[in-house]
Each structure stands twice: as C-alpha cells, then as structure tokens.
Design a protein around this motif. Structure first.
Motif, mmCIF file in Angstrom:
data_model
loop_
_atom_site.group_PDB
_atom_site.id
_atom_site.type_symbol
_atom_site.label_atom_id
_atom_site.label_comp_id
_atom_site.label_asym_id
_atom_site.label_seq_id
_atom_site.Cartn_x
_atom_site.Cartn_y
_atom_site.Cartn_z
ATOM 1 N N PRO A 232 -1.222 8.425 15.386
ATOM 2 C CA PRO A 232 -2.466 7.930 15.034
ATOM 3 C C PRO A 232 -2.854 8.914 13.530
ATOM 4 O O PRO A 232 -3.666 8.479 12.698
ATOM 5 C CB PRO A 232 -2.994 8.364 16.193
ATOM 6 N N GLU A 233 -2.559 10.158 13.710
ATOM 7 C CA GLU A 233 -3.177 10.865 12.590
ATOM 8 C C GLU A 233 -2.723 10.421 11.152
ATOM 9 O O GLU A 233 -3.256 10.337 10.313
ATOM 10 C CB GLU A 233 -2.646 12.325 12.616
ATOM 11 N N GLU A 234 -1.330 10.078 11.199
ATOM 12 C CA GLU A 234 -0.717 9.444 9.861
ATOM 13 C C GLU A 234 -1.398 7.950 9.478
ATOM 14 O O GLU A 234 -1.578 7.765 8.477
ATOM 15 C CB GLU A 234 0.861 9.340 10.093
ATOM 16 N N HIS A 235 -1.589 7.226 10.622
ATOM 17 C CA HIS A 235 -2.294 5.915 10.157
ATOM 18 C C HIS A 235 -3.717 6.238 9.540
ATOM 19 O O HIS A 235 -3.885 5.627 8.483
ATOM 20 C CB HIS A 235 -2.578 5.197 11.509
ATOM 21 N N ASP A 244 -9.984 3.728 1.871
ATOM 22 C CA ASP A 244 -10.785 2.811 2.508
ATOM 23 C C ASP A 244 -11.524 3.648 3.747
ATOM 24 O O ASP A 244 -10.870 4.244 4.512
ATOM 25 C CB ASP A 244 -9.840 1.930 3.288
ATOM 26 N N MET A 245 -12.642 3.881 3.476
ATOM 27 C CA MET A 245 -13.315 5.083 4.480
ATOM 28 C C MET A 245 -14.055 4.233 5.706
ATOM 29 O O MET A 245 -14.653 5.011 6.387
ATOM 30 C CB MET A 245 -14.588 5.686 3.590
ATOM 31 N N ARG A 246 -13.682 2.840 5.846
ATOM 32 C CA ARG A 246 -14.257 2.160 7.002
ATOM 33 C C ARG A 246 -13.889 2.789 8.079
ATOM 34 O O ARG A 246 -14.794 2.844 9.120
ATOM 35 C CB ARG A 246 -13.897 0.907 6.890
ATOM 36 N N PRO A 247 -12.741 3.495 8.514
ATOM 37 C CA PRO A 247 -12.756 4.088 9.793
ATOM 38 C C PRO A 247 -13.462 5.132 10.059
ATOM 39 O O PRO A 247 -13.842 5.227 11.302
ATOM 40 C CB PRO A 247 -11.098 4.302 9.916
ATOM 41 N N MET A 255 -10.958 8.649 15.527
ATOM 42 C CA MET A 255 -9.511 8.983 16.041
ATOM 43 C C MET A 255 -9.470 8.500 17.375
ATOM 44 O O MET A 255 -8.422 8.176 17.861
ATOM 45 C CB MET A 255 -9.491 10.642 15.694
ATOM 46 N N THR A 256 -10.367 8.878 18.315
ATOM 47 C CA THR A 256 -10.442 8.468 19.624
ATOM 48 C C THR A 256 -10.434 6.862 19.639
ATOM 49 O O THR A 256 -9.632 6.395 20.359
ATOM 50 C CB THR A 256 -11.850 8.821 20.650
ATOM 51 N N ASP A 257 -11.182 6.143 19.144
ATOM 52 C CA ASP A 257 -10.912 4.684 18.864
ATOM 53 C C ASP A 257 -9.792 4.435 18.640
ATOM 54 O O ASP A 257 -8.879 3.537 18.879
ATOM 55 C CB ASP A 257 -12.048 4.160 18.157
ATOM 56 N N LEU A 258 -9.142 4.855 17.638
ATOM 57 C CA LEU A 258 -7.738 4.652 16.937
ATOM 58 C C LEU A 258 -6.642 4.858 18.068
ATOM 59 O O LEU A 258 -5.865 4.166 18.177
ATOM 60 C CB LEU A 258 -7.287 5.430 15.877
#
Length: 299
Positions: A232-235, A244-247, A255-258
């Motif tokens: 997840p961290e690498e994604h 892309d700053m949308r996340p 990160m919790t959502d991811l």
C-alpha cells in the motif's frame, strides 16, 4: 394420489437473524461494496443522495435504512439492491444452495472454486495473445505495460484512455457528471470493443474493473490476466510521485482507505492467471519478471 414429501419440495429454512446482526451484515456489505469500487464515503454520498453521516452510521451497523434508501445506494454503485439487502444471497433456491456450499471456504478455496466454475461454464472464448494488467493505481500498469508491449511487439492499450475518447471527456468528468453506473457501462462497452478488435495486445485496466462482475468475467475469459502487486505504501508513493495528489486531497485517512480497498479487492485480483510482485523491485527487475510471466501465459 400420492402426497409429495415436504423434504422434496421445500428448501431448507435459512437461519433467522436478529435485527442487530442483520444491520451489522448490511453495513459490512455496503462498506465492502464501496471499497471494491474504490469509492470514498464522500463520493458515495454525492452519487446516492444519502448523507455521508448516515452512510457512516449504516456501515457501522447502526443504520436502519428504508428500501428507497437502499435503492439509492445500490444504484450509485451499479449493483442490484438484493445484493445489499439479503445477507444470505439471492432468492433463487439454486443460488442459495451454491452460496451455502461456498460459505465455509477460505479465500484460497474460493479462488479455486471460481476458476473451476469459469473453466466449466465460461465457454471456449479464446484469450489469444492478449495480456491484461490489473491492480491498484500505482502498481505500474502503464509504465510496465507499455514496456512489455514493446518487448512482445504488440499494441499497448489503456482502457481508461479509450473510455475517455469514447465519452469525449476525462474519467473524472464522467464520474462527476454521470456517476459510477455510467462509467461501468462505458468500461464494459470499450473493453468488449478492444477485445474484439485486437487478437494481441497489452491492456492496462482501471483498478476498479474487478468490482464490475460482468466486465471482469469477460476480461478473465478473453485475455491472460496478470495482477501487478505492491505494498500500500508503494502504491501511494508512486501515485504521488507521478504528480497526482488526489489520494491526499481532503482525505487525511487516505492510507487507511487504500488499505481497505486493497483488502476488499485482493480476492478478486487473485482470480488472475498470474501475479507479479513489484514491491521493492527496480523497474528493470519488475519488467523482466513481467515479461517472463507474460511469455509463459501466451506460449
């Protein structure tokens, strides 16, 4: 006249659920369906017309929605309302029996069962020399996919770009103006066209394609699928590095959502024919692993 036995005609009665257990299961289903589609609660609230606060209550098992509200939520996620409303499965007795057989299986066993069903009932559609890359954003589907296509000497096609060309605007505008159901319809139609037009290609798909059962089944049947994996961290890091700053935008729990999205989609991604883990790997190493895997699949 001989009387029929009840045991021959009446399906087994489902175990009764208390209202609290039912609402808990309902909340779990809504949360899981939202995660599979990569929709934040804010987006689902916008598309369904149901308040974000109420969705939070529903997902925690504290909501008691009307049928109309369930329809709004289901429509926004392009799914049948019974998929949410009935925690046991559909009303068809045969489907109930199938679900009861699948219920005790763990994730690996469910994946094996899905593959057995696909081989038995999915028909004889050929996969040709088509390679489809699936996985979350930031997995490397575009970068590695383009390089893989060059090595194999086949076209590289980004499904989302084809959708944008067909719609005439960006994916963001499509989702904002028309919602998930419209996007999934475009996704299905454009993928079908790509598969019909190209006997060989490397196809990069959107991360949420696995949330559309009809489209994902078509992909599995007609292309060799490879799941590109990473942590997840690498994604997250790769998406941000791409500018892309949308996340991170207005979302302190990105990160919790991811992690929730990855957890919800992992069993679906795992239905792919093969997987390539790019975690901690250089681009060159990942490409070599991917190329070797792809060549084995297409012979």
């Amino acid at each position: 006249m001989r009387q029929r036995q009840h045991s021959e005609t009446v399906p087994p009665r489902r175990s009764a659920l208390g209202i609290e257990d039912y609402l808990t299961r309902l909340g779990d289903r809504v949360r899981a369906a939202r995660a599979r589609r990569g929709m934040s609660r804010k987006i689902l609230a916008r598309d369904s017309g149901v308040s974000e606060r109420y969705l939070a209550q529903l997902e925690s098992g504290r909501g008691n929605p009307s049928v109309a509200v369930l329809h709004q939520i289901a429509d926004a996620m392009d799914m049948a309302v019974m998929e949410l409303a009935d925690p046991h499965g559909g009303a068809d007795p045969a489907m109930t029996e199938v679900l009861s057989l699948l219920a005790p299986l763990d994730s690996d066993e469910l994946t094996e069962a899905a593959r057995l069903l696909e081989r038995r009932f999915a028909g004889s559609s050929t996969r040709g020399r088509r390679i489809a890359l699936i996985g979350l954003r930031g997995a490397g589907k575009t970068t590695l996919g383009r390089a893989l296509a060059e090595k194999l000497g086949v076209p590289f096609i980004e499904l989302n770009r084809v959708i944008e060309q067909d719609y005439g605007a960006s994916i963001g505008e499509l989702l904002s103006l028309s919602g998930q159901p419209a996007f999934r319809r475009y996704e299905n139609r454009c993928l079908n066209q790509i598969l019909s037009d190209h006997d060989e290609a490397v196809i990069s798909t959107g991360g949420g394609i696995v949330a559309n059962p009809e489209t994902y089944t078509m992909l599995l049947r007609r292309a060799h699928t490879i799941w590109l994996q990473a942590s997840p961290e690498e994604h997250m890091q790769r998406v941000v590095e791409q500018g892309d700053m949308r996340p991170m935008e207005q979302n302190r729990e990105a990160m919790t959502d991811l992690r929730a999205i990855l957890e919800a989609r992992a069993p679906l991604y795992d239905r792919a024919e093969a997987s390539v883990d790019t975690a901690g790997e250089t681009l060159e190493t990942s490409l070599a692993k991917l190329t070797d895997t792809a060549r084995q699949l297409i012979g």
